[in-house]
Design a protein around this motif. Structure first.
Motif, PDB file in Angstrom:
ATOM      1  N   PRO B 335       0.922  -1.012   0.039  1.00 44.19           N
ATOM      2  CA  PRO B 335      -0.065   0.050   0.051  1.00 44.19           C
ATOM      3  C   PRO B 335       0.830   1.167  -0.019  1.00 44.19           C
ATOM      4  N   SER B 336       0.181   2.331   0.109  1.00 45.59           N
ATOM      5  CA  SER B 336       1.100   3.602   0.159  1.00 45.59           C
ATOM      6  C   SER B 336       0.508   4.221   1.221  1.00 45.59           C
ATOM      7  N   THR B 338      -0.546   7.437   2.671  1.00 52.01           N
ATOM      8  CA  THR B 338      -1.006   8.435   2.308  1.00 52.01           C
ATOM      9  C   THR B 338      -2.236   9.020   3.368  1.00 52.01           C
ATOM     10  N   ALA B 339      -2.821   9.944   3.093  1.00 53.36           N
ATOM     11  CA  ALA B 339      -4.069  10.491   3.628  1.00 53.36           C
ATOM     12  C   ALA B 339      -5.248   9.571   3.121  1.00 53.36           C
ATOM     13  N   TRP B 340      -5.029   8.988   1.999  1.00 51.15           N
ATOM     14  CA  TRP B 340      -6.455   8.224   1.474  1.00 51.15           C
ATOM     15  C   TRP B 340      -6.255   6.624   1.592  1.00 51.15           C
ATOM     16  N   ASP B 341      -4.876   6.262   2.050  1.00 48.84           N
ATOM     17  CA  ASP B 341      -4.929   4.650   1.770  1.00 48.84           C
ATOM     18  C   ASP B 341      -5.481   4.252   3.423  1.00 48.84           C
ATOM     19  N   GLU B 342      -6.447   3.474   3.297  1.00 47.11           N
ATOM     20  CA  GLU B 342      -6.883   2.743   4.494  1.00 47.11           C
ATOM     21  C   GLU B 342      -6.691   1.577   4.898  1.00 47.11           C
ATOM     22  N   THR B 343      -5.612   0.825   4.155  1.00 41.92           N
ATOM     23  CA  THR B 343      -5.210  -0.407   4.146  1.00 41.92           C
ATOM     24  C   THR B 343      -4.850  -0.691   5.693  1.00 41.92           C
ATOM     25  N   GLU B 344      -5.348  -1.670   6.108  1.00 40.26           N
ATOM     26  CA  GLU B 344      -5.226  -1.951   7.703  1.00 40.26           C
ATOM     27  C   GLU B 344      -3.729  -2.717   7.671  1.00 40.26           C
ATOM     28  N   LEU B 345      -2.813  -2.324   8.687  1.00 39.98           N
ATOM     29  CA  LEU B 345      -1.665  -3.156   8.752  1.00 39.98           C
ATOM     30  C   LEU B 345      -1.673  -4.413   9.404  1.00 39.98           C
ATOM     31  N   LYS B 346      -1.121  -5.484   8.841  1.00 42.29           N
ATOM     32  CA  LYS B 346      -1.227  -6.851   9.344  1.00 42.29           C
ATOM     33  C   LYS B 346       0.165  -7.489   9.478  1.00 42.29           C
ATOM     34  N   PRO B 347       0.393  -8.361  10.442  1.00 42.57           N
ATOM     35  CA  PRO B 347       1.680  -9.036  10.657  1.00 42.57           C
ATOM     36  C   PRO B 347       1.904  -9.815   9.214  1.00 42.57           C
ATOM     37  N   GLY B 348       3.282  -9.423   8.732  1.00 43.87           N
ATOM     38  CA  GLY B 348       4.041  -9.855   7.672  1.00 43.87           C
ATOM     39  C   GLY B 348       4.055  -8.713   6.308  1.00 43.87           C
ATOM     40  N   MET B 349       3.483  -7.682   6.630  1.00 43.18           N
ATOM     41  CA  MET B 349       3.438  -6.549   5.855  1.00 43.18           C
ATOM     42  C   MET B 349       4.931  -5.926   5.820  1.00 43.18           C
ATOM     43  N   VAL B 350       5.496  -5.724   4.561  1.00 42.18           N
ATOM     44  CA  VAL B 350       6.861  -5.137   4.901  1.00 42.18           C
ATOM     45  C   VAL B 350       6.658  -3.631   4.267  1.00 42.18           C
TER      46      VAL B 350
END
Lengths: 393, 393
Positions: B335-336, B338-350
């Motif tokens: 993901p990015s 940014t103010a618009w990216d609502e991707t939820e952080l999950k274990p394993g994300m780099v």
């Protein structure tokens, strides 16, 4: 370190490229050209950055009917693009996936083409569109009166013939890498892994003055290698192995693309013979590389030598699908040395001769040299490979 | 040299990736997935080669409803693809521009999907189709009953969360390059040109054990630099200059992506202060990088620090459009921050944290670190930059 040619190009060269494109556009009735890939944008602007490796942001360049190109690019590129000859630079704050430059691009195209018009894009062989398909669909929907069509060989016909400034850059990098290949027997030895050999080669290239070793493939195997596009393994080379390194190194955004073969400590007759066959095929290619001949002539000259030696049950040569290709801002460019490519050789074309064939099951031999076509015939840009398989002791 | 993680992946990992994609395909009613780009093909096959730098040949991978992926590729890739877990490898002799794999691909898709079916392709943000548009049109025309549709975030949702094997490769390259940055004050000095500094850095990275330094941008200027995506100039750095190097180096096809800043001999208060602001913004990002938070939270944490310091007339921070991004097989991935990216952080994300801002006209300051999200919070993969601007004397 040999003195290096100046970086960049005089503005007159970009102007000439742009005007040549505009003459071809006029012939075809195209109102503008839309470009999205790195070499296409760089060819007309001089915009050079590795930032293209990030897939996040699209970049757009429009060649209008007359006047300078117009750049529609992410804000992050404005400063770097501002140092080129381009004046009309329109930016959006990217990334912005709900409108990744599409409305700004549509607005710009509408301004340059009107509500109706014919917009050329590269759609043919060896091209692609570097923007999301959904965005391309949205762009077309925003411009219902504009016809999107293939710009055909417009760009390839321009880019195939290099200027003296372009040739100087390719010559420079070919010379540097030729020197590294010549030194290699002092740098590598049996017992090193393929990965270590690759790293040593890259470090030596950088030390010699190349900007980057963007491309390095190859491999080694006992009595020969079977595959020339793989990354290096962690296997140590040993006596009797034959190694090929095939590299595309860069100077100021221009590639060399050639290879060299080496045996470790000893080489059997089969591989020494295969080496001589590929060497002779290259000689035949050099003999044929004259203005007025075609790529097919080059192919046939080399293939004639290979076919006599290649075991027919292994494909009679030409396993890589062609025996060389154009070279410049990309590792491989049009034309192709094949039985079907009737492109006529013209002074200024930079080509590789790349004869290769399977000489035994699972064992191929590939040579490669780079040249420029001159009025009088070929001028080698690489220093010719040795005529016998070199042995590293 | 620290011991390196094994190259490649166990077959079970490819099987798991493939089955995860197939479950998502089933949810969406997709009968197959068509992939054309290097990271997409490599993710499901392990097929690793720099040969993708040649634009001549398209490569196709089809993920069927069940079973292993099917490769439709140029003959030159058959041997290398044959060493992966893929069994069904169909080839054509490329280049062959009048039918560059199109009929073979159409036949294969017809076999896997029937005359009617839904075929997913990546069409969304940060994707593109790596085949000529004319060939894509010909493919669609050959398959009139098949619906070509956007596979949406199917691939990005899978690729965003890395396996431990993937994390080990990124960790390894981050560690090697951290070491090079720490040694850099002994390697570079005033009087060297930017181009020499770049080459020295790349050689040191290769000596440390990275496979490639695919990406290196940056620059230097008195009291600060203005642009972070340019190639190096032939200008010699001198006392008072501030240098940034931002690199994407590779181990086994996985990237690091981070930068470091250095001043030569002396640094004025403005740039030392800007460095501290970017350092503190990174600290705020690290504090926020916990499972359950979003990329927007990361952005806001960093932007909150930058906005307090950034002269508002210069844009109040965020000039690069985002403050970091995903990282893996590509230099930048979803993901990015940014103010618009609502991707939820999950274990394993780099992810990278990349706060940057303009602290004076024409002068920016950018920091970057790489981390993986763990159950307990962020784990830094890079060794943290010094808290004060380092000075090379």
């Amino acid at each position: 370190m040999p003195s290096q040619p100046p970086r960049g190009f005089p503005e007159a060269e970009f102007r000439a490229r742009c005007e040549a494109a505009q003459r071809k556009m006029a012939d075809r009735g195209l109102g503008a050209l839309l470009l999205t890939t790195e070499p296409e944008v760089r060819y007309f602007t001089g915009y050079l950055t590795q930032f293209w490796q990030s897939p996040t942001r699209p970049w757009f360049l429009i060649i209008p009917k007359s006047g300078k190109p117009v750049a529609v690019i992410p804000t992050i590129g404005a400063e770097c693009m501002g140092r080129t000859w381009i004046e009309d630079i329109r930016t959006w704050a990217s990334p912005q996936p709900n409108d990744e430059g599409v409305s700004l691009l549509a607005e710009t195209l509408r301004e340059l083409l009107g509500e109706a018009g014919r917009l050329g894009l590269p759609m043919g062989p060896e091209t692609h569109l570097r923007m999301p398909l959904n965005d391309f669909a949205a762009l077309k929907a925003a411009l219902p009166g504009i016809r999107f069509e293939d710009s055909g060989g417009l760009l390839s016909s321009l880019r195939m013939v290099k200027s003296e400034s372009e040739i100087a850059k390719i010559t420079h990098v070919c010379g540097l890498v030729s020197g590294v290949f010549e030194q290699l027997p002092e740098i590598i030895s049996s017992g090193m892994t393929e990965a270590e050999i690759f790293r040593s080669f890259k470090r030596a290239c950088l030390a010699s003055g190349v900007d980057d070793v963007s491309y390095l493939v190859g491999g080694a195997g006992p009595g020969g290698y079977g595959d020339i596009i793989s990354p290096p393994s962690e296997r140590a080379v040993s006596a009797g192995d034959v190694l090929i390194l095939d590299t595309g190194a860069l100077y100021d955004g221009y590639f060399c693309d050639f290879d060299r073969n080496y045996a470790f400590e000893r080489a059997d007759d089969a591989v020494r013979n295969a080496y001589r066959v590929a060497y002779e095929a290259t000689e035949a290619g050099l003999e044929a590389a004259k203005p007025g001949a075609t790529c097919r002539d080059l192919f046939q000259a080399m293939q004639g030598v290979l076919a006599k030696a290649a075991p027919p049950e292994l494909g009679a040569g030409g396993e890589v699908g062609r025996l060389g290709h154009g070279l410049g801002m990309q590792l491989t460019e049009w034309p192709s040395n094949t039985a079907w490519d009737e492109t006529e050789l013209k002074p200024g074309m930079v080509l590789t001769l790349e004869p290769g064939y399977a000489f035994a099951p699972g064992k191929v031999m590939v040579h490669e040299e780079n040249l420029v076509i001159r009025e009088t015939g070929p001028q080698l840009l690489t220093r010719r490979a040795p005529s016998e398989l070199p042995i590293i002791r």
